[in-house]
Design a protein around this motif. Structure first.
Motif, PDB file in Angstrom:
ATOM      1  N   ASP A 125     -21.970  10.205 -20.884  1.00  0.00           N
ATOM      2  CA  ASP A 125     -22.359   9.355 -22.012  1.00  0.00           C
ATOM      3  C   ASP A 125     -21.458   9.583 -23.219  1.00  0.00           C
ATOM      4  O   ASP A 125     -21.158   8.642 -23.967  1.00  0.00           O
ATOM      5  N   ILE A 126     -21.005  10.825 -23.419  1.00  0.00           N
ATOM      6  CA  ILE A 126     -20.119  11.114 -24.548  1.00  0.00           C
ATOM      7  C   ILE A 126     -18.784  10.399 -24.361  1.00  0.00           C
ATOM      8  O   ILE A 126     -18.234   9.819 -25.304  1.00  0.00           O
ATOM      9  N   LEU A 127     -18.256  10.424 -23.138  1.00  0.00           N
ATOM     10  CA  LEU A 127     -17.000   9.728 -22.873  1.00  0.00           C
ATOM     11  C   LEU A 127     -17.133   8.229 -23.108  1.00  0.00           C
ATOM     12  O   LEU A 127     -16.286   7.608 -23.765  1.00  0.00           O
ATOM     13  N   ARG A 128     -18.187   7.638 -22.573  1.00  0.00           N
ATOM     14  CA  ARG A 128     -18.378   6.189 -22.763  1.00  0.00           C
ATOM     15  C   ARG A 128     -18.559   5.852 -24.241  1.00  0.00           C
ATOM     16  O   ARG A 128     -18.006   4.866 -24.744  1.00  0.00           O
ATOM     17  N   VAL A 131     -15.209   5.992 -26.056  1.00  0.00           N
ATOM     18  CA  VAL A 131     -14.372   4.815 -25.770  1.00  0.00           C
ATOM     19  C   VAL A 131     -14.859   3.615 -26.575  1.00  0.00           C
ATOM     20  O   VAL A 131     -14.062   2.859 -27.145  1.00  0.00           O
ATOM     21  N   ARG A 132     -16.179   3.445 -26.658  1.00  0.00           N
ATOM     22  CA  ARG A 132     -16.718   2.320 -27.428  1.00  0.00           C
ATOM     23  C   ARG A 132     -16.392   2.446 -28.918  1.00  0.00           C
ATOM     24  O   ARG A 132     -16.279   1.446 -29.618  1.00  0.00           O
ATOM     25  N   ALA A 133     -16.240   3.684 -29.392  1.00  0.00           N
ATOM     26  CA  ALA A 133     -15.967   3.903 -30.816  1.00  0.00           C
ATOM     27  C   ALA A 133     -14.507   3.695 -31.189  1.00  0.00           C
ATOM     28  O   ALA A 133     -14.173   3.641 -32.378  1.00  0.00           O
ATOM     29  N   LEU A 134     -13.617   3.580 -30.195  1.00  0.00           N
ATOM     30  CA  LEU A 134     -12.194   3.430 -30.480  1.00  0.00           C
ATOM     31  C   LEU A 134     -11.901   2.129 -31.221  1.00  0.00           C
ATOM     32  O   LEU A 134     -12.565   1.115 -31.022  1.00  0.00           O
ATOM     33  N   ALA A 135     -10.892   2.183 -32.047  1.00  0.00           N
ATOM     34  CA  ALA A 135     -10.389   0.957 -32.661  1.00  0.00           C
ATOM     35  C   ALA A 135      -9.763   0.073 -31.584  1.00  0.00           C
ATOM     36  O   ALA A 135      -9.431   0.559 -30.496  1.00  0.00           O
ATOM     37  N   PRO A 136      -9.607  -1.218 -31.826  1.00  0.00           N
ATOM     38  CA  PRO A 136      -8.911  -2.067 -30.850  1.00  0.00           C
ATOM     39  C   PRO A 136      -7.543  -1.490 -30.504  1.00  0.00           C
ATOM     40  O   PRO A 136      -6.806  -1.035 -31.387  1.00  0.00           O
ATOM     41  N   TYR A 190     -14.430   9.573 -12.463  1.00  0.00           N
ATOM     42  CA  TYR A 190     -14.092   9.208 -13.838  1.00  0.00           C
ATOM     43  C   TYR A 190     -13.553   7.781 -13.916  1.00  0.00           C
ATOM     44  O   TYR A 190     -13.777   7.081 -14.914  1.00  0.00           O
ATOM     45  N   TYR A 191     -12.862   7.340 -12.883  1.00  0.00           N
ATOM     46  CA  TYR A 191     -12.386   5.962 -12.893  1.00  0.00           C
ATOM     47  C   TYR A 191     -13.574   4.997 -12.882  1.00  0.00           C
ATOM     48  O   TYR A 191     -13.625   4.031 -13.647  1.00  0.00           O
ATOM     49  N   ASP A 192     -14.547   5.248 -12.006  1.00  0.00           N
ATOM     50  CA  ASP A 192     -15.743   4.405 -11.967  1.00  0.00           C
ATOM     51  C   ASP A 192     -16.473   4.415 -13.298  1.00  0.00           C
ATOM     52  O   ASP A 192     -17.040   3.401 -13.719  1.00  0.00           O
ATOM     53  N   LEU A 193     -16.453   5.555 -13.976  1.00  0.00           N
ATOM     54  CA  LEU A 193     -17.162   5.693 -15.241  1.00  0.00           C
ATOM     55  C   LEU A 193     -16.484   4.934 -16.373  1.00  0.00           C
ATOM     56  O   LEU A 193     -17.159   4.310 -17.205  1.00  0.00           O
ATOM     57  N   LEU A 194     -15.149   4.945 -16.411  1.00  0.00           N
ATOM     58  CA  LEU A 194     -14.438   4.524 -17.614  1.00  0.00           C
ATOM     59  C   LEU A 194     -13.626   3.240 -17.472  1.00  0.00           C
ATOM     60  O   LEU A 194     -13.285   2.623 -18.479  1.00  0.00           O
ATOM     61  N   ALA A 195     -13.271   2.846 -16.261  1.00  0.00           N
ATOM     62  CA  ALA A 195     -12.503   1.613 -16.083  1.00  0.00           C
ATOM     63  C   ALA A 195     -13.439   0.410 -16.151  1.00  0.00           C
ATOM     64  O   ALA A 195     -14.576   0.460 -15.692  1.00  0.00           O
ATOM     65  N   GLY A 196     -12.961  -0.671 -16.756  1.00  0.00           N
ATOM     66  CA  GLY A 196     -13.785  -1.874 -16.861  1.00  0.00           C
ATOM     67  C   GLY A 196     -12.983  -3.039 -17.377  1.00  0.00           C
ATOM     68  O   GLY A 196     -11.761  -2.942 -17.579  1.00  0.00           O
ATOM     69  N   LEU A 263       2.194  34.986 -10.158  1.00  0.00           N
ATOM     70  CA  LEU A 263       2.033  33.547 -10.013  1.00  0.00           C
ATOM     71  C   LEU A 263       0.554  33.186 -10.119  1.00  0.00           C
ATOM     72  O   LEU A 263      -0.292  33.785  -9.454  1.00  0.00           O
ATOM     73  N   PHE A 264       0.277  32.178 -10.941  1.00  0.00           N
ATOM     74  CA  PHE A 264      -1.107  31.793 -11.214  1.00  0.00           C
ATOM     75  C   PHE A 264      -1.229  30.268 -11.121  1.00  0.00           C
ATOM     76  O   PHE A 264      -0.989  29.557 -12.088  1.00  0.00           O
ATOM     77  N   PRO A 265      -1.591  29.725  -9.940  1.00  0.00           N
ATOM     78  CA  PRO A 265      -1.775  28.274  -9.825  1.00  0.00           C
ATOM     79  C   PRO A 265      -2.998  27.833 -10.628  1.00  0.00           C
ATOM     80  O   PRO A 265      -4.033  28.495 -10.623  1.00  0.00           O
ATOM     81  N   PHE A 266      -2.873  26.694 -11.303  1.00  0.00           N
ATOM     82  CA  PHE A 266      -3.970  26.220 -12.145  1.00  0.00           C
ATOM     83  C   PHE A 266      -3.939  24.692 -12.155  1.00  0.00           C
ATOM     84  O   PHE A 266      -2.977  24.084 -12.616  1.00  0.00           O
ATOM     85  N   GLN A 267      -5.005  24.087 -11.643  1.00  0.00           N
ATOM     86  CA  GLN A 267      -5.064  22.627 -11.548  1.00  0.00           C
ATOM     87  C   GLN A 267      -5.807  22.040 -12.742  1.00  0.00           C
ATOM     88  O   GLN A 267      -6.780  22.617 -13.239  1.00  0.00           O
ATOM     89  N   ARG A 268      -5.336  20.887 -13.185  1.00  0.00           N
ATOM     90  CA  ARG A 268      -5.986  20.177 -14.291  1.00  0.00           C
ATOM     91  C   ARG A 268      -6.113  18.693 -13.958  1.00  0.00           C
ATOM     92  O   ARG A 268      -5.266  18.121 -13.273  1.00  0.00           O
ATOM     93  N   LEU A 269      -7.179  18.087 -14.479  1.00  0.00           N
ATOM     94  CA  LEU A 269      -7.424  16.651 -14.322  1.00  0.00           C
ATOM     95  C   LEU A 269      -7.169  15.977 -15.664  1.00  0.00           C
ATOM     96  O   LEU A 269      -7.641  16.444 -16.699  1.00  0.00           O
ATOM     97  N   PHE A 270      -6.414  14.891 -15.637  1.00  0.00           N
ATOM     98  CA  PHE A 270      -6.033  14.156 -16.843  1.00  0.00           C
ATOM     99  C   PHE A 270      -6.632  12.755 -16.803  1.00  0.00           C
ATOM    100  O   PHE A 270      -6.687  12.118 -15.732  1.00  0.00           O
ATOM    101  N   LEU A 271      -7.037  12.273 -17.957  1.00  0.00           N
ATOM    102  CA  LEU A 271      -7.453  10.867 -18.054  1.00  0.00           C
ATOM    103  C   LEU A 271      -7.002  10.273 -19.375  1.00  0.00           C
ATOM    104  O   LEU A 271      -7.085  10.919 -20.419  1.00  0.00           O
ATOM    105  N   VAL A 272      -6.487   9.062 -19.285  1.00  0.00           N
ATOM    106  CA  VAL A 272      -6.068   8.298 -20.444  1.00  0.00           C
ATOM    107  C   VAL A 272      -6.757   6.943 -20.345  1.00  0.00           C
ATOM    108  O   VAL A 272      -6.541   6.192 -19.380  1.00  0.00           O
ATOM    109  N   VAL A 273      -7.614   6.648 -21.309  1.00  0.00           N
ATOM    110  CA  VAL A 273      -8.362   5.380 -21.310  1.00  0.00           C
ATOM    111  C   VAL A 273      -7.908   4.563 -22.505  1.00  0.00           C
ATOM    112  O   VAL A 273      -7.999   5.006 -23.663  1.00  0.00           O
TER     113      VAL A 273
END
Length: 276
Positions: A125-128, A131-136, A190-196, A263-273
């Motif tokens: 809900d915070i992510l959605r 996104v709604r609060a963003l300027a055009p 996250y795609y299902d949540l934020l893409a529209g 050596l320290f492998p570290f995975q991250r997830l990125f999203l740009v909406v």
């Protein structure tokens, strides 16, 4: 001039943060944030920028330098982090707030959330809402670590379960349950949540292979962030027992190379909406 506001109704985070510990390995910690910033599709320089979970202000300073004409806000729940951020990013406006109740004071052109949302339960809900609060044409850019399958995390929870002498689990059951509760989704979720129809979502994962130096560097890494709930949730005696066992297990799981580096492998997830 930096100003710090405490947003009414918010309480400080229950997890303690040490800015100096977090500033270890600065190049490794900053690299995902800079990689994310390079993927932000801004058609024009932003007027209003928010850095959520700004921590010690390292990225906030990058944002004030990158967008010198923008009004840049740093938001964090930790007074210790904000105190450091005030020195690191003096041109930013700082706000103390819990992310669960945060609302932007102005419609932002860019909201940046670096290594934040994995700490926030039920953040869909915070992510959605953000996104709604963003300027055009505004953008939400976030990255979060993916760690529940990693050796350092599994060994952390196993050590709590195995306990100290006599096999008694360390900490209360609520601590152990909370650590095993995953707050993040996968990329498709996250795609299902934020893409529209009014947004474009670009989502990906990257695994970094960090080359760390120094004694017990994986312990030094997790002590700054992933281990904070354990540090806060155990008594001094419990933590001493935990540290002895966990540190030995980390050394076995992440042995140093012949040249002393680890050596320290570290995975991250990125999203740009991008709001259309």
């Amino acid at each position: 001039m930096t100003t710090t506001h405490t947003d009414t109704g918010d309480s400080p985070s229950e997890v303690s943060w040490d800015p100096q510990l977090y500033l270890r390995f600065p190049e490794h910690r900053m690299r995902p944030a800079l990689d994310l910033l390079d993927r932000v599709p801004l058609g024009a320089p932003p007027a209003v920028v928010y850095d959520l979970g700004c921590g010690p202000g390292t990225l906030t300073r990058v944002l004030t330098d990158r967008f010198p004409d923008a009004e840049v806000h740093g938001v964090d729940s930790s007074p210790e982090m904000l105190s450091t951020a005030a020195e690191t990013a003096p041109a930013a406006r700082l706000h103390r707030a819990e992310i669960s109740s945060w609302r932007p004071r102005h419609r932002p052109d860019l909201v940046f959330a670096n290594s934040l949302f994995h700490l926030v339960p039920d953040h869909a809900d915070i992510l959605r809402r953000t996104v709604r609060a963003l300027a055009p044409r505004g953008v939400l850019a976030a990255q979060m670590p993916v760690f529940h399958y990693t050796p350092w995390f599994r060994l952390m929870t196993k050590t709590l379960e195995d306990g100290g002498p006599g096999g008694t689990p360390l900490g209360d059951p609520g601590l152990r349950r909370s650590l095993c509760r995953r707050h993040t989704s996968d990329a498709a979720g996250y795609y299902d949540l934020l893409a529209g129809p009014d947004t474009e979502a670009d989502i990906w994962t990257t695994e970094y292979l960090h080359v760390l130096t120094g004694p017990d560097p994986v312990w030094a890494w997790v002590e700054a962030a992933g281990l904070r709930p354990v540090i806060d949730g155990l008594t001094s005696a419990e933590f001493a027992a935990f540290r002895t066992v966990y540190l030995a297990r980390l050394r076995e799981a992440y042995p140093p190379l012949p040249d002393g580096r680890t050596l320290f492998p570290f995975q991250r997830l990125f999203l740009v909406v991008h709001r259309l």
